[in-house]
Design an enzyme around this catalytic site. Structure first.
Site, PDB file in Angstrom:
ATOM      1  N   ASP A 207      -8.939 -12.288 -67.645  1.00 25.34           N
ATOM      2  CA  ASP A 207      -8.891 -12.799 -66.275  1.00 25.34           C
ATOM      3  C   ASP A 207      -7.664 -13.668 -66.032  1.00 25.34           C
ATOM      4  O   ASP A 207      -7.445 -14.144 -64.929  1.00 25.34           O
ATOM      5  CB  ASP A 207     -10.174 -13.609 -65.997  1.00 25.34           C
ATOM      6  CG  ASP A 207     -10.322 -13.993 -64.537  1.00 25.34           C
ATOM      7  OD1 ASP A 207     -10.028 -13.161 -63.666  1.00 25.34           O
ATOM      8  OD2 ASP A 207     -10.721 -15.141 -64.253  1.00 25.34           O
ATOM      9  N   SER A 231     -10.918 -14.427 -57.994  1.00 29.49           N
ATOM     10  CA  SER A 231     -11.490 -13.180 -58.500  1.00 29.49           C
ATOM     11  C   SER A 231     -12.819 -12.921 -57.789  1.00 29.49           C
ATOM     12  O   SER A 231     -13.627 -13.836 -57.612  1.00 29.49           O
ATOM     13  CB  SER A 231     -11.740 -13.276 -60.011  1.00 29.49           C
ATOM     14  OG  SER A 231     -10.541 -13.561 -60.702  1.00 29.49           O
ATOM     15  N   GLN A 281     -10.445  -5.151 -61.702  1.00 26.74           N
ATOM     16  CA  GLN A 281     -10.804  -6.385 -61.002  1.00 26.74           C
ATOM     17  C   GLN A 281     -10.315  -6.321 -59.569  1.00 26.74           C
ATOM     18  O   GLN A 281      -9.251  -5.765 -59.285  1.00 26.74           O
ATOM     19  CB  GLN A 281     -10.193  -7.604 -61.691  1.00 26.74           C
ATOM     20  CG  GLN A 281     -10.602  -8.932 -61.085  1.00 26.74           C
ATOM     21  CD  GLN A 281     -10.005 -10.115 -61.814  1.00 26.74           C
ATOM     22  OE1 GLN A 281      -8.882 -10.524 -61.523  1.00 26.74           O
ATOM     23  NE2 GLN A 281     -10.737 -10.671 -62.769  1.00 26.74           N
TER      24      GLN A 281
END
Length: 306
Positions: A207, A231, A281
Site C-alpha cells: 500500500d 485508498s 487497488q
C-alpha cells in the site's frame, strides 16, 4: 545503546495480542499522520485471520475495503469470523474496529499447497537495486538536506525503497509521463522465518507506493500535494513463497482514472524474476483542500466553524 531495527519494529507492529477467541488487538503508533497507514491495518487484519488457521495453509488471496480513516495512537480490535474450513480452502472474514466503529474489513482465503501447470509473464528488464539511490538519498540530493518530516520518516521506515526512474520534482517534468512506476523494496533487517509474517509485511508494503502510478501524470510523487489521496479498496493474490526482507520489484501501472477515482494494478517479482504477488487497488483523488472551490452555502445554513 541502539533501539530495535525498523524490521523489528514492523514485526512488533504485526504481533497482535489475542484478547479472546477470534478477537485480537493491534497497536497503532503515535505518528504525525492524519490517519493510520492503510497497509498497517491490512497487514494486521491478515495476521488476525492467519492466527485462526490451524492447518498449514498459506494465504492465496485477500479482498479488503477501507471504510473510515483510522486514528493514530488508538488500538485497533480485529474480529475474525471463521467462514469456512474446507478440505483445500479456508476462508476468514475480519472486521477492524476502533472506538466502536468499523474502519476496515477484509476477506482472506487460504489454500492447501497443490501441484499444477505453470506459466507467467516475464519480469521487466530493469536496473539492479544496488545501482539505484535510496529514496532518502535521492531527496537529499535534490533538496540539499532531508527536511525534518522526511528525516523522521526515514528513521522509522521499515522498507528500503529505490525507484527505478529518477524522481520528478515539478509539473514541467511530467509532460508525456505514462501512468507507470517501478520500485525495488525490501525490509530493513531480518523479519525472521515465519511465512505469515513475510506475507503480512509485504501486504503492509503493497500500500506504500501503488497509487503512485495514478498520480504520476498529474503531480510529482514528492513535494507539495495537489490532491488528497485515500485508498478505497485493496486486493492481492499470492502466487509463490517469498521473503519480504529480500529484494522484490514492484511494477505498478494505472489503466484508468476518472470521477475522482484512480485504479492501479501491481505485479511483484522476486530477484530471480518469479512473479510472487499480484495487486489491485482503487484510490480516491480529490483536490487538496486549499485548491478546492468554495462550497456553496445554502440559505439559512450556518457557516462551518474553525
Amino acid at each position: 545503546m541502539t533501539g530495535p531495527s525498523p524490521a523489528e519494529r514492523l514485526v512488533d507492529l504485526l504481533d497482535l495480542e489475542e484478547i479472546d477467541l477470534n478477537i485480537f488487538r493491534g497497536q497503532s503508533p503515535h505518528e504525525s499522520l492524519q490517519r493510520v497507514f492503510g497497509g498497517q491495518v491490512a497487514g494486521q487484519a491478515l495476521v488476525a485471520a492467519g492466527r485462526t488457521v490451524e492447518q498449514q495453509r498459506p494465504v492465496h488471496s485477500l479482498h479488503a475495503y477501507f471504510l473510515r480513516p483510522g486514528i493514530p495512537g488508538v488500538p485497533i480490535v480485529y474480529q475474525v469470523e471463521r467462514v469456512r474450513d474446507g478440505r483445500s480452502f479456508t476462508t476468514r472474514r475480519v472486521i477492524a474496529v476502533q472506538r466502536g466503529r468499523t474502519i476496515f474489513n477484509l476477506t482472506a482465503s487460504f489454500h492447501l499447497p497443490e501441484t499444477g501447470f505453470e506459466h507467467q509473464l516475464p519480469m521487466p528488464d530493469v536496473p539492479d537495486p544496488e545501482s539505484l539511490p535510496k529514496l532518502a538519498d535521492e531527496i537529499r540530493e535534490h533538496l540539499g538536506s532531508l527536511p525534518e518530516p522526511f528525516e523522521r520518516m526515514a528513521r522509522r521506515q521499515a522498507f528500503d525503497l529505490r525507484y527505478v526512474e529518477r524522481l520528478r520534482w515539478s509539473t514541467a517534468e511530467l509532460e508525456g509521463v505514462e501512468p507507470r512506476s517501478s520500485v525495488w523494496m525490501r525490509a530493513i533487517g531480518s523479519l525472521g522465518d515465519d511465512p505469515l509474517v513475510h506475507t503480512c509485511a509485504l501486504t503492509y508494503a503493497s500500500d506504500m507506493t501503488l497509487l503512485d502510478a495514478v498520480r504520476l501524470p498529474v503531480e510529482p510523487l514528492w513535494g507539495a500535494r495537489a490532491f488528497d489521496t485515500a485508498s478505497l479498496d485493496h486486493a492481492m493474490w499470492f502466487h509463490r513463497p517469498f521473503r519480504a526482507d529480500e529484494w522484490f520489484l514492484y511494477e505498478q501501472e494505472s489503466p484508468m482514472a476518472t470521477g475522482a477515482r484512480g485504479l492501479a494494478r501491481g505485479q511483484i517479482y522476486d530477484r530471480a524474476g518469479h512473479l510472487i504477488v499480484s495487486v489491485m487497488q482503487e484510490g480516491l483523488f480529490r483536490p487538496h483542500e486549499s485548491n478546492r472551490p468554495p462550497r456553496r452555502q445554502e440559505p439559512n445554513e450556518t457557516p462551518p466553524s474553525g
